[in-house]
Motif scaffolding. Structure first.
Motif, PDB file in Angstrom:
ATOM      1  N   SER A 228       0.894  -1.066  -0.099  1.00 54.61           N
ATOM      2  CA  SER A 228      -0.005  -0.091   0.112  1.00 54.61           C
ATOM      3  C   SER A 228       0.651   1.348  -0.069  1.00 54.61           C
ATOM      4  O   SER A 228       1.849   1.223   0.471  1.00 54.61           O
ATOM      5  N   ALA A 229       0.561   2.271  -0.660  1.00 54.97           N
ATOM      6  CA  ALA A 229       0.878   3.673  -0.527  1.00 54.97           C
ATOM      7  C   ALA A 229       0.867   4.129   0.785  1.00 54.97           C
ATOM      8  O   ALA A 229      -0.171   3.703   1.656  1.00 54.97           O
ATOM      9  N   LEU A 230       1.632   5.006   1.204  1.00 59.72           N
ATOM     10  CA  LEU A 230       1.789   5.786   2.550  1.00 59.72           C
ATOM     11  C   LEU A 230       1.798   4.802   3.765  1.00 59.72           C
ATOM     12  O   LEU A 230       1.680   5.232   4.817  1.00 59.72           O
ATOM     13  N   THR A 231       2.387   3.550   3.478  1.00 57.76           N
ATOM     14  CA  THR A 231       2.737   2.775   4.608  1.00 57.76           C
ATOM     15  C   THR A 231       3.910   2.998   5.415  1.00 57.76           C
ATOM     16  O   THR A 231       3.603   3.196   6.718  1.00 57.76           O
ATOM     17  N   THR A 232       4.867   3.416   5.116  1.00 59.03           N
ATOM     18  CA  THR A 232       5.969   3.886   5.732  1.00 59.03           C
ATOM     19  C   THR A 232       5.590   5.196   6.548  1.00 59.03           C
ATOM     20  O   THR A 232       6.046   5.283   7.626  1.00 59.03           O
ATOM     21  N   LEU A 233       4.996   6.368   5.859  1.00 59.09           N
ATOM     22  CA  LEU A 233       4.815   7.488   6.515  1.00 59.09           C
ATOM     23  C   LEU A 233       3.778   7.104   7.519  1.00 59.09           C
ATOM     24  O   LEU A 233       3.968   7.757   8.826  1.00 59.09           O
ATOM     25  N   THR A 234       2.755   6.274   7.466  1.00 56.34           N
ATOM     26  CA  THR A 234       1.854   5.925   8.704  1.00 56.34           C
ATOM     27  C   THR A 234       2.656   5.226   9.853  1.00 56.34           C
ATOM     28  O   THR A 234       2.382   5.574  10.946  1.00 56.34           O
ATOM     29  N   MET A 235       3.553   4.266   9.418  1.00 56.56           N
ATOM     30  CA  MET A 235       4.298   3.518  10.590  1.00 56.56           C
ATOM     31  C   MET A 235       5.242   4.292  11.316  1.00 56.56           C
ATOM     32  O   MET A 235       5.401   4.344  12.553  1.00 56.56           O
ATOM     33  N   VAL A 236       5.864   5.313  10.490  1.00 52.07           N
ATOM     34  CA  VAL A 236       6.647   6.187  11.333  1.00 52.07           C
ATOM     35  C   VAL A 236       5.991   7.331  12.054  1.00 52.07           C
ATOM     36  O   VAL A 236       6.285   7.397  13.461  1.00 52.07           O
ATOM     37  N   LEU A 237       4.709   7.504  11.735  1.00 53.77           N
ATOM     38  CA  LEU A 237       3.958   8.652  12.795  1.00 53.77           C
ATOM     39  C   LEU A 237       3.476   7.731  13.803  1.00 53.77           C
ATOM     40  O   LEU A 237       3.412   8.279  15.178  1.00 53.77           O
ATOM     41  N   ALA A 238       2.999   6.547  13.511  1.00 53.19           N
ATOM     42  CA  ALA A 238       2.266   5.752  14.748  1.00 53.19           C
ATOM     43  C   ALA A 238       3.290   5.172  15.676  1.00 53.19           C
ATOM     44  O   ALA A 238       3.073   4.796  16.784  1.00 53.19           O
ATOM     45  N   ALA A 239       4.607   4.994  15.168  1.00 53.15           N
ATOM     46  CA  ALA A 239       5.733   4.576  16.086  1.00 53.15           C
ATOM     47  C   ALA A 239       6.273   5.429  17.397  1.00 53.15           C
ATOM     48  O   ALA A 239       6.605   5.309  18.176  1.00 53.15           O
ATOM     49  N   GLU A 240       5.663   6.804  16.911  1.00 52.42           N
ATOM     50  CA  GLU A 240       6.163   8.037  17.838  1.00 52.42           C
ATOM     51  C   GLU A 240       4.572   8.514  18.473  1.00 52.42           C
ATOM     52  O   GLU A 240       4.844   9.273  19.658  1.00 52.42           O
ATOM     53  N   ALA A 241       3.679   8.259  17.836  1.00 51.81           N
ATOM     54  CA  ALA A 241       2.341   8.837  18.180  1.00 51.81           C
ATOM     55  C   ALA A 241       2.057   9.003  20.004  1.00 51.81           C
ATOM     56  O   ALA A 241       1.327   9.848  20.384  1.00 51.81           O
ATOM     57  N   ALA A 242       2.289   7.736  20.431  1.00 48.09           N
ATOM     58  CA  ALA A 242       1.937   7.755  21.985  1.00 48.09           C
ATOM     59  C   ALA A 242       2.598   8.749  22.855  1.00 48.09           C
ATOM     60  O   ALA A 242       1.976   8.941  23.802  1.00 48.09           O
ATOM     61  N   ASP A 243       3.733   9.491  22.688  1.00 46.88           N
ATOM     62  CA  ASP A 243       4.240  10.295  23.084  1.00 46.88           C
ATOM     63  C   ASP A 243       3.526  11.752  22.940  1.00 46.88           C
ATOM     64  O   ASP A 243       4.141  12.833  23.475  1.00 46.88           O
ATOM     65  N   ILE A 244       2.611  11.728  22.476  1.00 46.10           N
ATOM     66  CA  ILE A 244       1.458  12.780  22.608  1.00 46.10           C
ATOM     67  C   ILE A 244       1.285  13.136  23.914  1.00 46.10           C
ATOM     68  O   ILE A 244       1.016  14.515  24.291  1.00 46.10           O
ATOM     69  N   ASP A 245       1.303  12.392  25.129  1.00 49.28           N
ATOM     70  CA  ASP A 245       0.918  12.558  26.224  1.00 49.28           C
ATOM     71  C   ASP A 245       2.212  13.708  27.000  1.00 49.28           C
ATOM     72  O   ASP A 245       2.069  14.083  28.029  1.00 49.28           O
ATOM     73  N   VAL A 246       3.069  13.983  26.319  1.00 48.67           N
ATOM     74  CA  VAL A 246       4.123  14.802  26.625  1.00 48.67           C
ATOM     75  C   VAL A 246       3.277  16.292  26.818  1.00 48.67           C
ATOM     76  O   VAL A 246       3.992  17.497  27.434  1.00 48.67           O
ATOM     77  N   LEU A 247       2.167  16.382  26.208  1.00 53.14           N
ATOM     78  CA  LEU A 247       1.455  17.966  26.264  1.00 53.14           C
ATOM     79  C   LEU A 247       1.037  18.086  27.858  1.00 53.14           C
ATOM     80  O   LEU A 247       0.673  18.988  28.077  1.00 53.14           O
ATOM     81  N   TRP A 248       1.161  16.970  28.557  1.00 53.95           N
ATOM     82  CA  TRP A 248       0.686  17.126  29.840  1.00 53.95           C
ATOM     83  C   TRP A 248       1.700  18.080  30.791  1.00 53.95           C
ATOM     84  O   TRP A 248       1.430  18.754  31.728  1.00 53.95           O
ATOM     85  N   GLU A 249       2.784  18.214  29.970  1.00 52.01           N
ATOM     86  CA  GLU A 249       3.791  19.277  30.658  1.00 52.01           C
ATOM     87  C   GLU A 249       3.380  20.692  30.676  1.00 52.01           C
ATOM     88  O   GLU A 249       3.680  21.421  31.656  1.00 52.01           O
ATOM     89  N   PHE A 250       2.402  21.138  29.895  1.00 53.19           N
ATOM     90  CA  PHE A 250       1.732  22.302  30.053  1.00 53.19           C
ATOM     91  C   PHE A 250       0.927  22.487  31.383  1.00 53.19           C
ATOM     92  O   PHE A 250       0.488  23.620  31.801  1.00 53.19           O
TER      93      PHE A 250
END
Length: 363
Positions: free
Chosen positions: A22-44
């Motif tokens: 499928s197209a966009l596979t690598t982009l999707t996996m790169v973003l999903a591999a780091e997305a869990a760290d969105i919880d750093v926004l709690w720093e605010f």
């Protein structure tokens, strides 16, 4: 682990063969591999809230499907925006047909990459709450430092060397047979697993060696060994006995435990009203929930102000080389009647007894 390792791992996962369907596979996996760290926004919300929620629901098995869905939605919206701003051009008859976009398959890949994030973070000593919100227990493998240069080098090589070889092939006129980089990406992921294997074996040797000792005549209640950044044979050992903690250097190659010359002893202070008040504060509750080997030291200060300074540290981060305050420590300032005046994670702005004696306690 560090964000770069997560991004690179997602890239290697995508190029290991998933990107051929499928197209966009690598982009999707790169973003999903780091997305869990969105919880750093709690720093605010402050350093204590960041500690409380970091590696929480977004780093759990329950959160993985939602993290993957959020990534897929982001990729979909970005793709639609790209089509609107730059419609696809007609391709030449000689050009190979483009890969179709299979959104169901991309969601599957996003879930795999998000699970990879959990596995990478589990391998470190910080810990991860895999079963939140049903179980808030911390789990950790304790075999890899938060930044591992060997893993980083393997992942970088796995992604960059195929591009170099591709340039060489272009120079000699070799024809491309599909997306490049599969062999390099698989090699990098195999190296990652091999590093885990070596680290796990050495970690077990270190813990076994520590279990064979008495520490100042006392048998350990519990113990653990934590990794260094580069040397896979050097470990930071932490031991708890009924009366004290001790940190010891451990060489798993020997194996050897250097308790006599380099061990540091931390005697458990008696519980007081001040220590109980500090532990029941917001910082105290969050910190003691997260810390594995918590050590709380309370000092009374006089002068223009009076009260108590409670300093929290987790001895798994009290490496012999870390002079001064322990990384990821915390503090609570109490008034004479044990009200919380100030609390937070340690930083260059953290108070000391001397500063509290000569300045206002509340800030």
């Amino acid at each position: 682990m560090d964000p770069l390792t997560h991004f690179l791992t997602g890239g290697c996962m995508g190029r290991a063969g998933f990107n051929r369907k499928s197209a966009l596979t690598t982009l999707t996996m790169v973003l999903a591999a780091e997305a869990a760290d969105i919880d750093v926004l709690w720093e605010f919300k402050g350093s204590i809230a960041a500690l409380q929620h970091h590696r929480g629901i977004t780093h759990s098995f329950v959160g993985v499907p939602f993290v993957a869905a959020a990534v897929l939605l982001f990729v979909y919206l970005g793709h639609r925006l790209k089509l609107r701003l730059r419609p696809p051009r007609a391709r030449s008859p000689e050009a190979p047909p483009p890969l179709p976009i299979r959104w169901g398959y991309l969601y599957f890949c996003a879930v795999l990459a998000a699970l990879g994030h959990l596995l990478l973070d589990y391998s470190t000593a910080y810990g991860i709450r895999l079963f939140e919100p049903f179980n808030f227990r911390w789990y950790s493998w304790d075999i890899v430092y938060i930044i591992d240069p060997v893993i980083l080098l393997a992942l970088i090589a796995g992604l960059t060397l195929p591009a170099l070889f591709g340039l060489i092939n272009q120079e000699i006129g070799a024809r491309s047979k599909g997306p490049r980089g599969r062999a390099g990406a698989i090699f990098a992921l195999v190296c990652l697993v091999l590093v885990w294997g070596v680290r796990d074996y050495q970690h077990r040797r270190a813990v076994t060696a520590m279990n064979s000792f008495l520490y100042h005549g006392a048998a350990p209640l519990r113990l653990a060994a934590y990794p260094y950044m580069i040397d896979p044979f050097s470990w930071h050992g932490v031991v708890e006995t009924p009366d004290f903690f001790e940190t010891v250097p451990v060489n798993s190659l020997g194996p050897q435990v250097d308790s006599e010359s380099r061990g540091l002893v931390f005697y458990k202070p008696p519980e007081t009203d001040a220590s109980r008040a500090a532990k029941s504060s917001y910082l105290g509750q969050v910190y003691l929930d997260w810390a594995v080997f918590p050590f709380v030291e309370v000092q009374k200060f006089q002068g223009e102000n009076s009260g108590y300074l409670a300093e929290f540290k987790d001895l798994r981060y009290t490496y012999p080389e870390s002079r001064g305050r322990t990384p990821l420590g915390g503090y609570v300032v109490l008034s004479p009647d044990l009200r919380v005046l100030e609390q937070g994670m340690n930083s260059s702005r953290s108070p000391s007894v001397d500063s509290l004696e000569h300045g206002p306690a509340g800030r």
